[in-house]
Design a protein around this motif. Sequence first.
Motif, PDB file in Angstrom:
ATOM      1  N   GLY A 237      -7.239  -1.383   8.423  1.00  0.00           N
ATOM      2  CA  GLY A 237      -7.363  -0.713   9.705  1.00  0.00           C
ATOM      3  C   GLY A 237      -6.678  -1.576  10.741  1.00  0.00           C
ATOM      4  O   GLY A 237      -6.232  -2.687  10.456  1.00  0.00           O
ATOM      5  N   ARG A 238      -6.587  -1.055  11.948  1.00  0.00           N
ATOM      6  CA  ARG A 238      -6.037  -1.848  13.041  1.00  0.00           C
ATOM      7  C   ARG A 238      -6.772  -1.482  14.309  1.00  0.00           C
ATOM      8  O   ARG A 238      -7.329  -0.390  14.431  1.00  0.00           O
ATOM      9  N   THR A 239      -6.768  -2.398  15.262  1.00  0.00           N
ATOM     10  CA  THR A 239      -7.502  -2.190  16.493  1.00  0.00           C
ATOM     11  C   THR A 239      -6.537  -1.991  17.654  1.00  0.00           C
ATOM     12  O   THR A 239      -5.401  -2.464  17.606  1.00  0.00           O
ATOM     13  N   PRO A 240      -6.977  -1.331  18.727  1.00  0.00           N
ATOM     14  CA  PRO A 240      -6.099  -1.166  19.899  1.00  0.00           C
ATOM     15  C   PRO A 240      -5.873  -2.478  20.650  1.00  0.00           C
ATOM     16  O   PRO A 240      -5.024  -2.527  21.536  1.00  0.00           O
ATOM     17  N   TRP A 241      -6.634  -3.516  20.312  1.00  0.00           N
ATOM     18  CA  TRP A 241      -6.391  -4.824  20.936  1.00  0.00           C
ATOM     19  C   TRP A 241      -5.502  -5.716  20.068  1.00  0.00           C
ATOM     20  O   TRP A 241      -5.354  -6.897  20.321  1.00  0.00           O
TER      21      TRP A 241
END
Length: 628
Positions: A237-241
Amino acid sequence: MIDREDLTFDEFDEIENPGPEQTDFEILTDKMLARRSFMKGGLALGLGSLVLGSTVLSSRDAMATSRLAFKAVAANSNDTITVPDGYDWQVVVRWGDPLWSKGVNFDHATRGNGESQELSFGDNNDGMALFTHEGRYILAVNNEYTNRKIIYPGNDGKPATADDVRKGKAAHGISVLELSNADGYWTVVKDSKYNRRLTADSPMEITGPARGHELLKTAADPSGTKSLGTWNNCGNGRTPWGTYLTCEENFNGYFSSSDENYQVDPALKRYGVGLKDWGYGWAMTDERFDISKNPNEPNRAGYIVEIDPLDPTSTPKKRTALGRFKHENAELVVANDGHVVVYLGDDERGEFLYRFVSAGKYVQGGDNSNLLEDGTLYVAKFHEDGKGEWLALTPETTGMKSKAEICIHTRMAASAVGATTMDRPEWVTSHPSKAEVYCALTNNKNRGVKPNKGGDETPVGGPNPREKNLFGQIVRWRPEGGDHTAKGFGWDLFAMAGNPAVHNDLRKGSANITEENMFNSPDGLAFDSQGFLWIQTDGNYSNAKDFAGQGNNQMLCADTETGEIKRFLVGPKECEVTGITWSADRRTMFVGIQHPGERGDSHFPDGGDAAPRSAVIAITKKDGSVIG
């Protein structure tokens, strides 16, 4: 005697730690027959109108109105990559390719040693994400596991020396590497300051509710706050930060006991930990993998790990707040009110689908580094009427003593609240422009046959409509009011994989599955920016019997508005197609090819007599336009 190398992870676990025998058979059969009667009407519409009123079209109508602008490729069993006319592909990086100048080129005879592997791209790449920073491209890639007979060619797949174990541990984990693009050709930037290997020996920080808990304390780490390594990393997954989430899946297969009479704790058995490992032999040189000497060590694995791919000096953080189980991927969305929601699948037969809702709220441009530190875990309950609800896992609902205990023994918490047992929930993905979420339920030969490891029944019905499910399905849901934090949701099945060339019953699949696009075992799922759904498979590639005509594993593209599905790519022999990410301009798609030749019948990608090597490939259009 069956060689462990010839067993899947699940098959080995079932032999070593068999689940409870079937119970209440007559009740289960009644439910199964009732569900079959209910399903008859739905299948004619591809299950698309059961709940959500999807506009699934017949295959003829879909072709006439197709928005999928490529010519579908035919299923095949070739030992190469097949893509549509008008597209090209290239290998970007392969197992054993050095990331630094001091590394050595891959040796096809020996397959390298511990030192060379520590300086090279890891094995069996899976989930990945491409980050763009100051004009640079940084790729973070999971390296899930190794095929022992391939990595140890001279000893029948068995590690014989300490250096063999060192090599095996170094082949696991994460590879972070910078890429360059010159005239459309992608290459590794050796010696980049961003290049990094995280392996089974890399320092990790334990965070969240379980940090410092008694069950996480060991002689080497009496504080229960520091651990070594991450392994069997599946989806991502990846985060918006700007951070990368890697998901620890089948962590159990690396632990063993030097005491053959050691009594394994039932809590460890629920996660598949037993007296024998999968043959990796890590306990031979590292006592933390010997459960008779370090019984708490398995409790320190099975988490989501957050990594900053742009800071090679940062310490990865195991986020216990997101629960401990066999994590497949982590799909993160920001709800309308700012809470971060992460959808999570537990990839084992009869396990569960989860949701995490952060305690804090995302602030664009603010400090969001601790948003995955604390929150509430939920587990999904699907009802037969096409509705569902998220059940909170709290001390009050589960009967457990603390949130920490829930985060360590998450499977038991989900069982306690009566969640729906699922057909191996794998990747979850959310639509980019509306509140709609999809999950691949890859298959489940035990559906309607026997309970899961916790004794929870696996009745036929709801999103799991087929007994002894060989083919898998894709479930989707829409949260009430478009709010990802809402308790309720409505669900249906977007597609049921199957083989209409062989079967005329439920095994033929839904109406949007035809002889031209059929597949089995959907695994990887991801939406592109235009709202098209990409489906990757990890299933039976025998091309025979139930799977006749389906060929090698593949990647397909779906229009979720119409239900149309077209085959876009076919992988080489004996591979899994897994992992997907795009360049910022969407003109390059990166796709993972894992374990080609896992049973000895591939030489991808180098051909000839070369060793088969997992690889990341880049796909582009010949005219240089956006892929979609």
